[in-house]
Design an enzyme around this catalytic site. Structure first.
Site, mmCIF file in Angstrom:
data_model
loop_
_atom_site.group_PDB
_atom_site.id
_atom_site.type_symbol
_atom_site.label_atom_id
_atom_site.label_comp_id
_atom_site.label_asym_id
_atom_site.label_seq_id
_atom_site.Cartn_x
_atom_site.Cartn_y
_atom_site.Cartn_z
ATOM 1 N N GLU A 94 0.873 -1.167 0.000
ATOM 2 C CA GLU A 94 0.000 0.000 0.000
ATOM 3 C C GLU A 94 0.909 1.216 0.000
ATOM 4 O OE1 GLU A 94 -2.050 2.786 3.041
ATOM 5 O OE2 GLU A 94 -2.663 0.711 3.421
ATOM 6 N N CYS A 132 -2.788 7.832 4.779
ATOM 7 C CA CYS A 132 -2.738 7.362 3.396
ATOM 8 C C CYS A 132 -4.076 7.560 2.700
ATOM 9 C CB CYS A 132 -2.329 5.899 3.357
ATOM 10 S SG CYS A 132 -3.415 4.803 4.298
#
Length: 710
Positions: free
Chosen positions: A263, A302
């Protein structure tokens, strides 16, 4: 709970706490708000190969002694234990720059993941070590050779390399599904906030709840970790795209078969629909969402909103509303000072990186519409020093762009309290702008118009791992744009890394190998613990249909006595026209196939008037039930019901009921039994198939002395 000043943050490996012999060359870790030296971090001399081997051997053995349900239950116990220590963790979390709310998101969110996977694991998985994936496939005409897919745990370790922004949640959201799957975890947290991860691991170790080897911690560099991993192992990485790309090119990934999921950078978007003008609930909810994502964890998420995409004519209104909300509600400073609502960035290095990114965006055409890059003024709040020169503080910043196509706004991420407001002329342009992020974790679509919601969602879904649709109906109940939930996948395509985390049971299976197995029904029953059609039965009931002398009705057996393949075969029951008419009259189900001979005969599916399917299922229950009180406590449903052959008046039906799957509940005195039910007519043709679900005592205690027939 505190971390001693200037000490080394220890690792927990091979069943013991470990620190290097010397702190020479160690990396300093500082309080994000004050610059105070907290500790040093180093792994000089750490035997990474030994750490991995310990997980593969000791960790695998300990977890292998537990079933999926038992492991899931331990997660519940662990969550409850950590819940009792949250205040200690909050106090330590302040040193990372996190406010109380930020800490709750991190700490409580991580604990919540444990609770969720514990619940879903016990509710949705078998109490076994094998998960069956899909129905069996016949591979021979006579049914003696069949095939299907199963999941079993991978035989190595699940290593995780995490970012600095969520030192608790980042660990636990990866640990929980791996633990349920039965795979040992090795945690490598980011250096600036790893001391908080160490505190959580210390609590976990002190709890004594987990099998030895199921969790290890590396505090410091683990650059050579991939060198000692192979195809048995999984590495999950959260961080920068540049680091992820280096991992992807490692020989043990390319050639050695290490499973890698990443990720990475994500330029997430929020799109305001044309209907959501100022004064509407949607406009208010949108602005609130943007400011929340800019300021929670000081924008170091994020999933934060980096690109705020709005109708061109609303750009000024949106910028003004964002600025007004920040001015009214956001106070930057040490989160331990009263009144502060946004803390420091994680480190001075992180502050430098974010300011550098904003400078680059300004040089590429961005304009500063709100905020400043100047350091916040040194100040006190209620006698407490809230902002000091050595703290990593930054005020929120809003940029606008005259050229919404500028490459920098769609490729450069300022990982802090920064967003860019971009104007669009129509929905197709909004979709195109969102897609220019080249793959993102999440986007918000804010509108109260169904057509707009569909057009935007379908248009951007292929570029995003999650789409959060916001309107007046969800403004109060939504978990938010930036909050991944353990029930749904977290990840995204392209720039976001292409991986998936969380997602409920999907995440558990991510740590397992799917394998095709082929063999006889008997052997596949033995392998999976699930009865397969064609496998042996131990049948009570009608001798003419397979009932064997002296076999006890399976409904008289507790879970301690019941075995897969225990069955009951009923006698025939004849269906009359009067039965059909009576059922129609009493239920009100007067569909013509059951009441009108001419119309039924004209239907290509029916030979004439036929019995109701639900009449046949009701009769089947009467044919197989054991009426006296016993270990079967309740019928709680049917699954996979299919009607196959119509039954006209004059035909007869019978049922065969077979114990297909037995799932004892770890915490209860009863368990679940799934029964394979097959209704056939007098010629042996299959009339209906389904699964009957019952709750059955583990031991036949409640009605042990109840006289038969009472």
């Amino acid at each position: 709970m505190t971390t001693q000043t200037a000490t080394l943050v220890p690792s927990y490996v091979q069943g013991a706490w470990w620190t290097p012999e010397s702190s020479e060359g160690a990396t300093p870790v500082r309080d994000a708000n004050t610059g105070e030296l907290l500790a040093h971090v180093s792994t000089a001399g750490l035997d990474l190969a030994g750490v991995v081997d310990y997980g593969r051997t000791v960790g695998q053995a300990g977890l292998g002694r537990l079933t999926l349900h038992q492991r899931a239950l331990k997660l519940r116990d662990l969550a409850q234990y950590l819940n009792a220590h949250r205040e200690e963790l909050y106090e330590l979390s302040y040193k990372t720059g996190a406010t109380r709310i930020d800490s709750m998101i991190d700490v409580d969110g991580g604990i919540g993941v444990l609770f969720t996977f514990s619940s879903k694991g016990r509710r949705e998985l078998p109490n076994s070590d094998v998960i069956v994936d899909g129905a069996a496939e016949p591979l021979s005409k006579d049914g003696s050779f069949i095939g299907e897919h199963i999941y079993t745990r991978i035989p190595g370790v699940a290593a995780q390399i995490n970012a600095f922004n969520f030192p608790v949640w980042g660990m636990l959201e990866k640990f929980a599904p791996a633990f349920v799957a039965g795979v040992p975890t090795i945690v490598k947290p980011a250096t600036p906030t790893g001391f908080l991860t160490e505190a959580v691991v210390r609590l976990i170790v002190d709890s004594g709840l987990l099998p030895e080897g199921s969790l290890q911690l590396i505090s410091g560099s683990a650059r050579n970790l991939l060198d000692v991993m192979d195809y048995r192992d999984l590495l999950s990485f959260t961080g920068s795209a540049s680091t992820a790309n280096r991992l992807k090119t490692h020989p043990n990934v390319i050639e050695g078969g290490v499973r890698l999921t990443v990720e990475t950078d994500s330029l997430n978007a929020a799109i305001l629909g044309p209907d959501a003008v100022p004064g509407t609930p949607e406009f208010e909810a949108f602005v609130k969402a943007v400011v929340t994502e800019m300021t929670v964890k000081a924008g170091q998420k994020c999933t934060a909103i980096r690109r705020t995409i709005v109708p061109q004519e609303l750009v000024d209104d949106v910028v003004a509303a964002i600025g007004e909300r920040i001015t009214q509600r956001v106070v930057v400073g040490d989160p331990r000072a009263e009144g502060v609502t946004m803390g420091a960035l994680a480190s001075l290095e992180q502050l430098r990186d974010v300011r550098g990114a904003v400078d680059a965006m300004l040089a590429a055409g961005g304009e500063l519409a709100y905020g400043t890059l100047d350091a916040p003024q040194v100040r006190t709040a209620h006698g407490q020093q809230a902002v000091v020169p050595d703290g990593a503080f930054m005020t929120p910043v809003v940029l606008t762009w005259s050229d919404v196509e500028a490459e920098a706004v769609h490729s450069r991420e300022a990982f802090g309290p920064v967003t860019s407001v971009l104007g669009y002329t129509d929905l197709s342009e909004a979709i195109r702008l969102a897609a220019k992020g080249a793959g993102s974790l999440v986007a918000t679509v804010c509108t109260n118009d169904g057509d707009t919601a569909r057009a935007l969602t379908v248009g951007i879904a292929g570029h995003h791992g999650r789409v959060h649709v916001l309107n007046r109906e969800t403004a109060r109940t939504s978990t938010g744009h930036g909050s991944p939930v353990p029930h749904l996948v977290h990840g995204g395509p392209g720039r976001a890394g292409g991986g998936e985390e969380l997602g409920g049971i999907r995440a558990v299976k991510h740590h397992m190998q799917r394998t095709a197995v082929q063999g006889s029904p008997n052997l596949l029953t033995a392998i999976t613990g699930v009865w397969h059609t064609g496998a042996a039965r131990n049948t009570a009931g009608a001798p003419e249909f397979g009932g064997q002398p002296g076999v006890v009705h399976p409904f008289r057996k507790s879970l301690a006595e019941l075995r897969i393949g225990d069955a009951f075969a009923s006698p025939l029951r004849r269906v009359t026209r009067e039965d059909i008419e009576d059922f129609a009259a009493k239920t009100g189900d007067t569909f013509y196939a059951h009441t009108d001979a001419a119309a039924a005969e004209a239907n290509p599916f029916f030979p004439g008037v036929v019995a109701h399917g639900y009449l046949l299922v009701s009769w089947a229950a009467g044919l197989f039930v054991e009426p006296a009180p016993g270990p079967v406590l309740a019928n709680y449903g049917l699954e996979n019901l299919r009607f196959i052959t119509p039954v006209p008046a004059g035909d007869s039906i019978r049922i065969t009921l077979t114990a297909k799957k037995i799932t004892p509940r770890v915490t209860d005195v009863y368990g679940e039994v799934c029964w394979d039910a097959v209704i056939q007519n007098q010629d042996g043709d299959i009339v209906a198939t389904y699964d009957v679900l019952t709750l059955v005592e583990k031991e036949n205690t409640t009605y042990a002395n109840w006289p038969a027939g009472a």
